[in-house]
Design a protein around this motif. Structure first.
Motif, PDB file in Angstrom:
ATOM      1  N   ARG A  21       0.822  -1.215   0.000  1.00 41.60           N
ATOM      2  CA  ARG A  21       0.000   0.000   0.000  1.00 41.60           C
ATOM      3  C   ARG A  21       0.855   1.264   0.000  1.00 41.60           C
ATOM      4  O   ARG A  21       0.525   2.248  -0.661  1.00 41.60           O
ATOM      5  CB  ARG A  21      -0.947   0.002   1.202  1.00 41.60           C
ATOM      6  CG  ARG A  21      -1.960   1.130   1.134  1.00 41.60           C
ATOM      7  CD  ARG A  21      -3.031   1.025   2.198  1.00 41.60           C
ATOM      8  NE  ARG A  21      -3.784  -0.213   2.090  1.00 41.60           N
ATOM      9  CZ  ARG A  21      -4.847  -0.501   2.833  1.00 41.60           C
ATOM     10  NH1 ARG A  21      -5.271   0.366   3.743  1.00 41.60           N
ATOM     11  NH2 ARG A  21      -5.480  -1.644   2.670  1.00 41.60           N
ATOM     12  N   GLU A  22       1.958   1.259   0.730  1.00 37.11           N
ATOM     13  CA  GLU A  22       2.810   2.447   0.758  1.00 37.11           C
ATOM     14  C   GLU A  22       3.366   2.759  -0.620  1.00 37.11           C
ATOM     15  O   GLU A  22       3.462   3.926  -1.023  1.00 37.11           O
ATOM     16  CB  GLU A  22       3.944   2.266   1.771  1.00 37.11           C
ATOM     17  CG  GLU A  22       4.774   3.519   1.984  1.00 37.11           C
ATOM     18  CD  GLU A  22       5.736   3.393   3.153  1.00 37.11           C
ATOM     19  OE1 GLU A  22       6.318   4.422   3.537  1.00 37.11           O
ATOM     20  OE2 GLU A  22       5.897   2.274   3.695  1.00 37.11           O
ATOM     21  N   GLN A  23       3.733   1.730  -1.372  1.00 37.45           N
ATOM     22  CA  GLN A  23       4.237   1.950  -2.722  1.00 37.45           C
ATOM     23  C   GLN A  23       3.142   2.475  -3.656  1.00 37.45           C
ATOM     24  O   GLN A  23       3.403   3.285  -4.545  1.00 37.45           O
ATOM     25  CB  GLN A  23       4.812   0.649  -3.301  1.00 37.45           C
ATOM     26  CG  GLN A  23       6.154   0.231  -2.701  1.00 37.45           C
ATOM     27  CD  GLN A  23       6.027  -0.221  -1.256  1.00 37.45           C
ATOM     28  OE1 GLN A  23       5.061  -0.910  -0.902  1.00 37.45           O
ATOM     29  NE2 GLN A  23       6.976   0.167  -0.418  1.00 37.45           N
ATOM     30  N   PHE A  27       1.410   5.756   1.820  1.00 40.65           N
ATOM     31  CA  PHE A  27       1.415   5.518   3.264  1.00 40.65           C
ATOM     32  C   PHE A  27       1.006   4.070   3.508  1.00 40.65           C
ATOM     33  O   PHE A  27       0.109   3.555   2.837  1.00 40.65           O
ATOM     34  CB  PHE A  27       0.436   6.463   3.977  1.00 40.65           C
ATOM     35  CG  PHE A  27       0.652   6.533   5.468  1.00 40.65           C
ATOM     36  CD1 PHE A  27       1.681   7.296   5.991  1.00 40.65           C
ATOM     37  CD2 PHE A  27      -0.165   5.821   6.332  1.00 40.65           C
ATOM     38  CE1 PHE A  27       1.897   7.357   7.367  1.00 40.65           C
ATOM     39  CE2 PHE A  27       0.044   5.866   7.711  1.00 40.65           C
ATOM     40  CZ  PHE A  27       1.076   6.648   8.223  1.00 40.65           C
ATOM     41  N   PRO A  28       1.661   3.410   4.463  1.00 40.04           N
ATOM     42  CA  PRO A  28       1.354   2.000   4.692  1.00 40.04           C
ATOM     43  C   PRO A  28      -0.047   1.789   5.242  1.00 40.04           C
ATOM     44  O   PRO A  28      -0.717   2.727   5.698  1.00 40.04           O
ATOM     45  CB  PRO A  28       2.416   1.558   5.713  1.00 40.04           C
ATOM     46  CG  PRO A  28       2.901   2.819   6.336  1.00 40.04           C
ATOM     47  CD  PRO A  28       2.783   3.879   5.302  1.00 40.04           C
ATOM     48  N   GLU A  29      -0.499   0.561   5.202  1.00 42.18           N
ATOM     49  CA  GLU A  29      -1.820   0.220   5.719  1.00 42.18           C
ATOM     50  C   GLU A  29      -1.938   0.644   7.184  1.00 42.18           C
ATOM     51  O   GLU A  29      -1.053   0.376   8.004  1.00 42.18           O
ATOM     52  CB  GLU A  29      -2.065  -1.285   5.605  1.00 42.18           C
ATOM     53  CG  GLU A  29      -3.434  -1.714   6.096  1.00 42.18           C
ATOM     54  CD  GLU A  29      -3.695  -3.197   5.892  1.00 42.18           C
ATOM     55  OE1 GLU A  29      -4.845  -3.619   6.110  1.00 42.18           O
ATOM     56  OE2 GLU A  29      -2.756  -3.937   5.515  1.00 42.18           O
ATOM     57  N   SER A  52       8.172  -1.491   6.523  1.00 41.38           N
ATOM     58  CA  SER A  52       7.983  -0.048   6.599  1.00 41.38           C
ATOM     59  C   SER A  52       8.567   0.486   7.898  1.00 41.38           C
ATOM     60  O   SER A  52       8.672  -0.253   8.888  1.00 41.38           O
ATOM     61  CB  SER A  52       6.495   0.305   6.509  1.00 41.38           C
ATOM     62  OG  SER A  52       6.304   1.705   6.642  1.00 41.38           O
ATOM     63  N   LYS A  54       7.081   3.048   9.349  1.00 39.83           N
ATOM     64  CA  LYS A  54       5.951   3.757   9.942  1.00 39.83           C
ATOM     65  C   LYS A  54       4.829   2.778  10.274  1.00 39.83           C
ATOM     66  O   LYS A  54       4.577   1.835   9.533  1.00 39.83           O
ATOM     67  CB  LYS A  54       5.407   4.827   8.981  1.00 39.83           C
ATOM     68  CG  LYS A  54       6.376   5.961   8.706  1.00 39.83           C
ATOM     69  CD  LYS A  54       5.756   7.039   7.847  1.00 39.83           C
ATOM     70  CE  LYS A  54       5.570   6.610   6.406  1.00 39.83           C
ATOM     71  NZ  LYS A  54       6.828   6.462   5.688  1.00 39.83           N
ATOM     72  N   MET A 123       1.560  11.298   8.737  1.00 39.76           N
ATOM     73  CA  MET A 123       1.649  11.386   7.280  1.00 39.76           C
ATOM     74  C   MET A 123       2.490  12.566   6.818  1.00 39.76           C
ATOM     75  O   MET A 123       2.541  12.871   5.635  1.00 39.76           O
ATOM     76  CB  MET A 123       0.235  11.454   6.698  1.00 39.76           C
ATOM     77  CG  MET A 123      -0.591  10.206   6.996  1.00 39.76           C
ATOM     78  SD  MET A 123      -2.245  10.213   6.279  1.00 39.76           S
ATOM     79  CE  MET A 123      -1.846   9.893   4.542  1.00 39.76           C
TER      80      MET A 123
END
Length: 232
Positions: A21-23, A27-29, A52, A54, A123
């Motif tokens: 998801r970050e890619q 932002f990561p899940e 990640s 974060k 974020m």
């Protein structure tokens, strides 16, 4: 035993983590903590850390957070927001110019406001927190109006009759996201009255998210902020 990642997915046995998801969206899940056990959150955090730097876990009460941090001390608990963050630093650095104003009508709405503010900070946005400026003492709002007008995006959070976003909508020329809260007496219907008032605002340009959804408002505000400001 967990399955190997496949096409950006990692099956933990009780959850399938979106590791790409970050890619895809920057932002990561984000993990919704309510309904998950402390042990499940620890395992999710361990798997997320592999991919990640974060982590944000929302809706975690103090008892569950204590159990999680006891097993994963690299995580930080933010009691005002009822959220966990990690890894390493409690918060990442600000990565873009300008700021988002999180404007809260009353002290009872603070948990939702803090959830929004923390999400924005995770974020990469700077946040100006403006509290207790509801319409019952509207002079307090006018005293902070310059700060609100200086923001790139404004989040307005209110319960009861939900009037604050409509007032702000007639005073500022910035993207305005309204968050109804479940704060109020019986006829407030756990936020439905505030939600209806915000959806029916006569002020143009007011966007409304779900009841108590500080996280959702902040995620949208961060995306708007990113589109306005280039990263450092």
């Amino acid at each position: 035993m967990t399955a190997a990642p496949h096409d950006g997915q990692l099956d933990t046995g009780f959850a399938v983590l979106d590791t790409a998801r970050e890619q895809r969206i920057g932002f990561p899940e984000v993990i919704y903590g309510e309904g998950k056990s402390a042990e499940q959150l620890v395992l999710i955090a361990q798997r997320m850390k592999e991919r990640s730097d974060k982590l944000l876990v929302t809706r975690v009460d103090a008892d569950k957070a204590a159990a999680v941090v006891a097993q994963a001390p690299e995580l930080s608990y933010h009691p005002d927001a009822q959220a966990l963050t990690g890894f390493g630093q409690a918060l990442p650095p600000v990565v873009r110019e300008g700021y988002v104003a999180v404007v809260c009508a009353g002290t009872s709405d603070m948990r939702i406001a803090q959830e929004a503010a923390l999400t924005l900070e995770m974020m990469g946005s700077r946040v100006e927190r403006i509290h207790d400026v509801g319409v019952a003492g509207i002079h307090r709002l006018f005293a902070r109006l310059d700060v609100i007008r200086g923001a790139d995006v404004v989040i307005a959070i209110a319960g009861m009759e939900g009037a604050l976003p409509s007032v702000l909508g007639g005073l500022i020329a910035k993207p305005l996201i309204a968050v109804p809260t479940s704060v109020g007496y019986g006829t407030g219907l756990n936020g439905l009255i505030a939600l209806g008032a915000m959806l029916n605002s006569c002020a143009p340009g007011v966007t409304v998210v779900n009841i108590d959804n500080g996280f959702g408002a902040a995620y949208a505000a961060s995306n708007i902020h990113k589109s306005i400001r280039s990263e450092r």
